[in-house]
Design a protein around this motif. Sequence first.
Motif, short mmCIF file in Angstrom:
data_model
loop_
_atom_site.label_atom_id
_atom_site.label_comp_id
_atom_site.label_asym_id
_atom_site.label_seq_id
_atom_site.Cartn_x
_atom_site.Cartn_y
_atom_site.Cartn_z
N GLY A 67 0.84 -1.18 0.00
CA GLY A 67 0.00 0.00 0.00
C GLY A 67 0.87 1.24 0.00
N ILE A 68 0.57 2.17 -0.90
CA ILE A 68 1.42 3.35 -1.06
C ILE A 68 0.57 4.60 -0.95
CG2 ILE A 68 2.84 4.64 -2.70
CD1 ILE A 68 3.78 1.97 -3.83
N VAL A 69 1.09 5.58 -0.20
CA VAL A 69 0.48 6.91 -0.13
C VAL A 69 1.51 7.90 -0.66
CG1 VAL A 69 -0.47 8.70 1.37
CG2 VAL A 69 -0.97 6.29 1.84
N LEU A 70 1.11 8.67 -1.67
CA LEU A 70 2.02 9.67 -2.25
C LEU A 70 1.95 10.96 -1.44
CD1 LEU A 70 1.28 9.17 -6.06
CD2 LEU A 70 3.04 8.07 -4.66
N GLU A 71 3.11 11.56 -1.22
CA GLU A 71 3.19 12.77 -0.40
C GLU A 71 2.66 13.98 -1.16
OE1 GLU A 71 7.03 14.94 0.75
OE2 GLU A 71 6.72 13.55 2.42
N GLY A 72 1.49 14.51 -0.71
CA GLY A 72 0.95 15.72 -1.31
C GLY A 72 0.21 15.49 -2.61
N TYR A 73 -0.14 14.25 -2.93
CA TYR A 73 -0.88 13.98 -4.17
C TYR A 73 -1.83 12.82 -3.93
CZ TYR A 73 -1.82 13.46 -9.17
OH TYR A 73 -2.43 13.40 -10.40
N ALA A 74 -3.11 13.03 -4.31
CA ALA A 74 -4.13 11.99 -4.02
C ALA A 74 -4.87 11.53 -5.26
CB ALA A 74 -5.12 12.52 -2.98
N ASP A 75 -4.62 12.15 -6.43
CA ASP A 75 -5.38 11.81 -7.63
C ASP A 75 -4.77 10.58 -8.30
OD1 ASP A 75 -7.16 11.85 -9.70
OD2 ASP A 75 -6.10 13.42 -10.83
N VAL A 76 -4.87 9.45 -7.67
CA VAL A 76 -4.36 8.21 -8.24
C VAL A 76 -5.53 7.38 -8.74
CG1 VAL A 76 -2.28 8.15 -6.84
CG2 VAL A 76 -4.37 7.13 -5.95
N LYS A 77 -5.28 6.63 -9.83
CA LYS A 77 -6.33 5.82 -10.43
C LYS A 77 -5.80 4.44 -10.74
CE LYS A 77 -8.54 9.84 -12.62
NZ LYS A 77 -8.97 10.45 -13.90
N GLU A 78 -6.73 3.51 -10.87
CA GLU A 78 -6.34 2.15 -11.22
C GLU A 78 -5.70 2.14 -12.62
OE1 GLU A 78 -9.66 -0.40 -10.89
OE2 GLU A 78 -10.00 0.00 -8.76
N GLY A 79 -4.64 1.36 -12.75
CA GLY A 79 -3.94 1.30 -14.04
C GLY A 79 -2.75 2.24 -14.13
N ASP A 80 -2.65 3.20 -13.20
CA ASP A 80 -1.47 4.08 -13.20
C ASP A 80 -0.22 3.27 -12.84
OD1 ASP A 80 -3.13 6.12 -13.83
OD2 ASP A 80 -3.11 7.10 -11.86
N VAL A 81 0.93 3.77 -13.30
CA VAL A 81 2.22 3.11 -13.02
C VAL A 81 3.07 4.06 -12.19
CG1 VAL A 81 4.35 2.16 -14.00
CG2 VAL A 81 2.15 1.74 -15.13
N LEU A 82 3.63 3.52 -11.12
CA LEU A 82 4.56 4.29 -10.28
C LEU A 82 5.99 3.83 -10.59
CD1 LEU A 82 2.67 4.19 -6.87
CD2 LEU A 82 2.69 6.03 -8.56
N GLU A 83 6.83 4.80 -11.00
CA GLU A 83 8.24 4.50 -11.33
C GLU A 83 9.13 5.05 -10.23
OE1 GLU A 83 9.99 4.95 -15.47
OE2 GLU A 83 10.99 6.59 -14.40
N PHE A 84 9.92 4.18 -9.62
CA PHE A 84 10.78 4.56 -8.51
C PHE A 84 12.23 4.71 -9.01
CE2 PHE A 84 7.09 2.56 -6.76
CZ PHE A 84 6.82 3.28 -5.61
#
Length: 739
Positions: A711-728
């Motif tokens: 489970g991931i919470v982005l700092e200062g951003y909440a507009d996440v949707k299914e199918g998005d990709v997070l690149e670290f």
Amino acid sequence: MAKKRVHEIAKAQGLSSKELLAALKAAGVEAKAAASSVEEAEALKAIGGDGKAPAKPAAAAQAPSKAAPKSNAPAPKAPAKPAGSKGPVRPAGGQAPAAGGGSKKRRRVVIDSQAARRDQMGGPPPQRPPRRRGGRRRRPLLEEPPPKVEAAEPEATKVPAGATVREVAELLGLGSAEVIKKLMTMGEMATLTQTLTDDSIRAIADEYDRKLEIVTAADEEPEAPQFEDAEESLVDRPPVVTIMGHVDHGKTSLLDAIRETEVAAGEAGGITQHIGAYQVHHGERTITFLDTPGHAAFTAMRARGAKVTDIAVVVVAADDGVMPQTKEAIDHARAADVPILIAVNKIDKEGAQPERVRNELAADGLTPEDWGGETVYCDVSAKTHEGLENLLDMILLVSELEELGANPDASASGTVIESQLDPGRGPVVSILVQRGTLVVGDALVAGSQWGRVRAMQDFTGERVESADPGMPVEVLGFDGVAEAGEFVQVVENDRRARQLAQERANRLKTEALARRQARKVSLEEIFSRVQEGDIKELNIVLKGDVAGSLEALQDEIAKVPQEQVAINVIHSQTGGINESDVMLASASDAIIIGFNVRPLADARRAAEREGVDVRTYSVIYKITEDLRNAMEGLLEAVEVEETLGEAEIKQTFKASKVGRIAGCLVTDGRVSRDASVRLIRDGTVIWEGRLGSLRRFKDNVQEVEEGQECGIVLEGYADVKEGDVLEFFRTKQVEQTLD
């Protein structure tokens, strides 16, 4: 009889090798060189069996006879008039007798004043066309029209590099004011005596449609002139032999073994770093040796050695074979058009393969004589002295065919082999005398330096009063350090020597000034380049023990990559490091590099006071290695991005305390708590920042591996949707290199 070498048979019969080769050729016996092997019986038969060259035919022996003088006998009289014939008989000479019996018509007698001369030249006088009635001669009917002379293309005007505005105007046939106006329109303000860059000179010529050629001082270097001395004035001189080859193939050790001195022991790392000239005696003959360095950094010095030499001895190690610098040395010798002799060294070592060397060089066109070629090969060992006598014999044999001679009574001239600034004796110039006899008191000029011979020493250090052709000497008395490779000559007096040297020095000075002007840029350009961070320079003051090493060091520095950091040699000179060098380096933010020299006491104190970095070296490789490190230190570290992994959002959750939670599956690599992250939607980066929290089930974790859920919470951003990709990813500072 068995086969023998040509020079052995010639020596036994009291002939020169050249005479015997000519006799063998006339007899149809094939022998390409003096070291070729032939049947002794055939050779004796070719020379008449008694040891004398075959006599020339009588017809050939006699000088061609001159034209026989004309006979003084009277010319035959004209034949008598035959009976019954009519008309007067014209006597010899073409004159007709006057008409008799009161006839009014008289024949015109033409006296040909050119008859006697024409008899000697042969042939009748050229026929002139008959006259017309009006007195004009009729032109031949089939007279060819005169050939059309095409206008020759105007030659390019030669303009010296670094010429002033006035000189350019005079050479191009323009007014000085006109040239100044043209320069102003080009954005350059100049006075009459200001030197112009090459680009400015070409631009002016293009504006006025003038053809020119810019000549540099290097193009006008006085080459050794070709003297045509009478045969009777020539005497035999020692051959000048250059030892060439790859580094560590035993060149200096071989020369050591020949002249029985310890040169290699006194050199750093066993590498020759100067050009030295030495003489050895073999029997009644003398040989002059030039020992040229073999490392790639000394290419220019090796090329210079090949220009003054008569024979090039290329040393190849039998256990190492042909190397890149071996081929380079052969190319220098071929360019100088000198005979090449191959010395296969280190035949005493285990694993030595002399035949392998012959095979490799034969593929390069140097076929051994034993195989039907013309190249002399000698197997030698500098360690055991094996084959040295044969090597010297072959050198003298090859030089005998070259017929080396020089006029000892002419004005002395030669080449500067090396020069250095000695603290106790001043400028010391090593000269190889090639023509004439150099004596103490002669006025000399070598490039931009002049002097009078105060004293001379031979290669053993003994003082000598004169130097014959082919002899190397150290000369004291020059006003400065002459450039290695310069042509040196004796002139009438000191005033003439000073004049020639001053003209050369002025020319070099104006060229250097023009080059410095060409490097000038505007303040705006400098400021913009500094802001962009692409202008960096490493200033250097170079000091060396001799001019040849200084030249080689500058060539090696030029090979260091300078796209990001430029090396600027602001001063280079031979001699020890003095206080003025330190003050120059301090004012220019430069470092001082000394090659085989040390700082003087006052210079050391000044360097400590001014904070100037002074580095001294004895091996050239260390200099370039430290320079690269210093240049890399000037480069700023760059940020490099390292990708850690990717996670795909499978589902989103909303929590009142923490905001929107993204339920993710790690699809590649790993997810780290302290990494930076990008949110990518349909291939487009939507957001970039850091993680607020990373959990696996209910636990806070630092990392999640591939294939696991989190489970991931982005700092200062909440507009996440299914199918998005997070690149670290993670960024780090990486030091730049020159490569």
